[in-house]
Design a protein around this motif. Structure first.
Motif, short mmCIF file in Angstrom:
data_model
loop_
_atom_site.label_atom_id
_atom_site.label_comp_id
_atom_site.label_asym_id
_atom_site.label_seq_id
_atom_site.Cartn_x
_atom_site.Cartn_y
_atom_site.Cartn_z
N GLY A 83 60.41 39.94 47.97
CA GLY A 83 61.39 39.52 49.12
C GLY A 83 60.67 37.92 49.17
O GLY A 83 60.52 37.06 48.27
N ASN A 84 60.27 37.60 50.55
CA ASN A 84 59.85 36.22 50.67
C ASN A 84 58.01 36.16 50.70
O ASN A 84 57.69 35.18 50.92
N VAL A 85 57.73 37.25 50.35
CA VAL A 85 55.92 37.33 50.42
C VAL A 85 55.69 37.17 49.04
O VAL A 85 56.12 37.71 47.90
N VAL A 86 54.94 36.04 48.82
CA VAL A 86 54.35 35.67 47.68
C VAL A 86 52.88 36.19 47.51
O VAL A 86 51.98 36.20 48.07
N ALA A 87 52.85 37.26 46.52
CA ALA A 87 51.52 37.96 46.39
C ALA A 87 50.67 37.43 45.29
O ALA A 87 49.22 37.57 45.37
N VAL A 88 51.30 36.60 44.22
CA VAL A 88 50.36 35.98 43.21
C VAL A 88 51.35 34.74 42.96
O VAL A 88 52.45 35.03 42.69
N ASN A 89 50.58 33.54 42.90
CA ASN A 89 51.12 32.51 42.59
C ASN A 89 50.66 31.50 41.64
O ASN A 89 49.55 31.06 41.65
N ASP A 90 51.50 31.49 40.54
CA ASP A 90 51.11 30.45 39.46
C ASP A 90 49.68 30.64 38.96
O ASP A 90 49.08 29.53 38.91
N ILE A 91 49.56 31.77 38.42
CA ILE A 91 48.18 32.09 37.80
C ILE A 91 48.15 31.93 36.49
O ILE A 91 48.89 32.52 35.82
N THR A 92 47.30 31.24 35.68
CA THR A 92 47.21 31.13 34.34
C THR A 92 45.79 31.49 34.08
O THR A 92 44.98 30.93 34.60
N MET A 93 45.40 32.47 33.11
CA MET A 93 44.17 32.90 32.82
C MET A 93 43.96 33.67 31.63
O MET A 93 45.05 34.23 30.98
N THR A 94 43.14 33.39 30.79
CA THR A 94 42.63 34.20 29.49
C THR A 94 41.63 35.02 29.56
O THR A 94 40.42 34.33 29.90
N LEU A 95 41.65 36.12 29.31
CA LEU A 95 40.55 37.24 29.00
C LEU A 95 40.37 37.56 27.33
O LEU A 95 41.33 37.85 26.79
N GLU A 96 39.07 37.32 27.27
CA GLU A 96 38.77 37.54 25.93
C GLU A 96 37.56 38.75 25.95
O GLU A 96 37.08 39.13 26.83
N LEU A 108 29.98 48.14 26.59
CA LEU A 108 31.43 47.95 26.31
C LEU A 108 31.74 46.80 26.03
O LEU A 108 32.18 46.30 24.98
N GLY A 109 31.38 45.84 26.75
CA GLY A 109 31.69 44.42 26.53
C GLY A 109 31.02 43.90 25.30
O GLY A 109 31.42 42.95 24.58
N ASP A 110 29.70 44.39 25.29
CA ASP A 110 29.01 43.94 24.02
C ASP A 110 29.52 44.22 22.63
O ASP A 110 29.25 43.73 21.78
N ARG A 111 30.08 45.56 22.83
CA ARG A 111 30.91 46.08 21.59
C ARG A 111 32.20 45.31 21.27
O ARG A 111 32.57 45.65 20.23
N GLY A 112 32.65 44.32 22.11
CA GLY A 112 33.66 43.82 21.81
C GLY A 112 34.89 43.93 22.43
O GLY A 112 35.95 43.52 22.15
N HIS A 113 34.85 45.08 23.60
CA HIS A 113 36.08 45.38 24.32
C HIS A 113 36.31 44.18 25.46
O HIS A 113 35.32 43.66 25.85
N THR A 114 37.54 44.09 25.81
CA THR A 114 37.81 42.94 26.70
C THR A 114 37.90 43.94 28.08
O THR A 114 38.87 44.78 28.40
N ILE A 115 37.22 43.60 29.23
CA ILE A 115 37.18 44.40 30.36
C ILE A 115 37.21 43.41 31.52
O ILE A 115 36.69 42.18 31.56
#
Length: 303
Positions: free
Chosen positions: A14-27, A176-183
């Motif tokens: 509705g009129n409530v903005v929960a997330v506003n124009d977010i740009t991010m990359t997870l590797e 898990l992160g060291d094994r290459g998982h994206t967490i």
């Protein structure tokens, strides 16, 4: 290498903005999603997991949209903040059910592996309704891990865990992160992110307030101006003495005591006992008066 991307993502109700124009990359590796309660962390995680559609922008895993794309669940595991487990099941039954839903060739072996990963094999045949919150949390992590997903999303995963369980879970995420998982895991506690993740995404009021190396963001947060409420055996004399301290940028006095503004938290808290002792003044109260998470995180929006 699996990459999760958000490009100019917004989500509103509705009129409530929960997330506003977010740009991010997870590797690959472990990233902390940090912010106060109500900042929009859960909404971001749910969009990454394909539970919510972005009102604007794009959320992808390796270029494939997460919304209305069931195939992503072969590569993705989610531990939501809200518990959704059947108490009459045992942990082994619950995790095996998850393995069967993933159509794994050997659900029993996969469930055993996942339960071992979270140290739940000894209690695996007890009903979940008999578990502590920390044990239920580890069971849910096992269910999310059972198909060994490349992407693991966890919403406040350390809630309810005792210190030993917490340390083990932190070690598991590191492994898990060291094994290459994206967490990606969310938290409103800075120290949790410090112990698990070197990379941080900070969300405040639905906006991305800071992003990058944990140490840089920690410096931003600790070097901000601080306000202290202070009472002593001689407030006026202490106020005069504090004005000459380099870390003090202002002192106010009224009938409730002193309000001290300091430019450096560490320098002030180290100098105060020395100054009070030198003046023969007894300190009766010292409280940070602006240390709510909201004020700390909001400072990043202005930094």
């Amino acid at each position: 290498m699996t990459t999760v991307e958000l490009k100019n993502v917004s989500r509103w109700y509705g009129n409530v903005v929960a997330v506003n124009d977010i740009t991010m990359t997870l590797e690959p590796g472990v990233t902390g999603l940090l912010g106060p309660n109500g900042a929009g962390k859960t909404t971001v995680l749910h969009m990454m997991a394909g539970f919510l559609s972005p009102s604007r922008g794009e959320v992808t895993i390796d270029g494939a949209p997460t919304w209305r794309n069931p195939d992503i669940y072969r590569r993705l595991g989610l531990v939501a903040e809200r518990e959704a487990v059947h108490g009459f099941l045992t942990a082994r039954e619950f995790v095996q059910a998850s393995a069967r839903m993933q159509k794994l060739p050997d659900p029993k072996a996969a469930a055993e592996w996942a339960l071992q990963m979270v140290e739940m094999t000894d209690a695996a045949d007890r009903r979940i309704e008999t578990y502590s919150k920390g044990m239920r949390q580890r069971t849910r992590v096992a269910a999310a891990l059972v198909h060994n997903p490349q992407v693991l999303l966890l919403d406040e995963p350390f809630n309810g865990m005792d210190p030993r369980q917490r340390m083990h879970m932190m070690g598991l995420l590191h492994e898990l992160g060291d094994r290459g998982h994206t967490i990606l895991f969310s938290s409103h506690i800075l120290e949790e992110v410090e112990q698990v993740s070197g990379t941080v995404q900070v969300i405040v009021a639905g906006r991305l307030a800071a992003s990058g190396d944990y140490r840089r963001i920690r410096r931003l947060m600790t070097n901000r101006p601080h306000v202290f409420a202070l009472q002593s055996s001689d407030d006026r004399r202490l106020a005069v003495a504090l004005i000459s301290e380099k870390s003090v940028s202002g002192v106010e006095i009224d009938n409730t005591g002193l309000t001290v503004r300091a430019s450096d938290y560490g320098s002030f808290t180290r100098a105060l006992p020395r100054i009070a002792l030198g003046e023969g003044i007894r300190l009766r109260k010292l409280l940070p008066s602006d240390e709510s998470l909201e004020s700390v995180f909001s400072y990043l929006l202005e930094a």
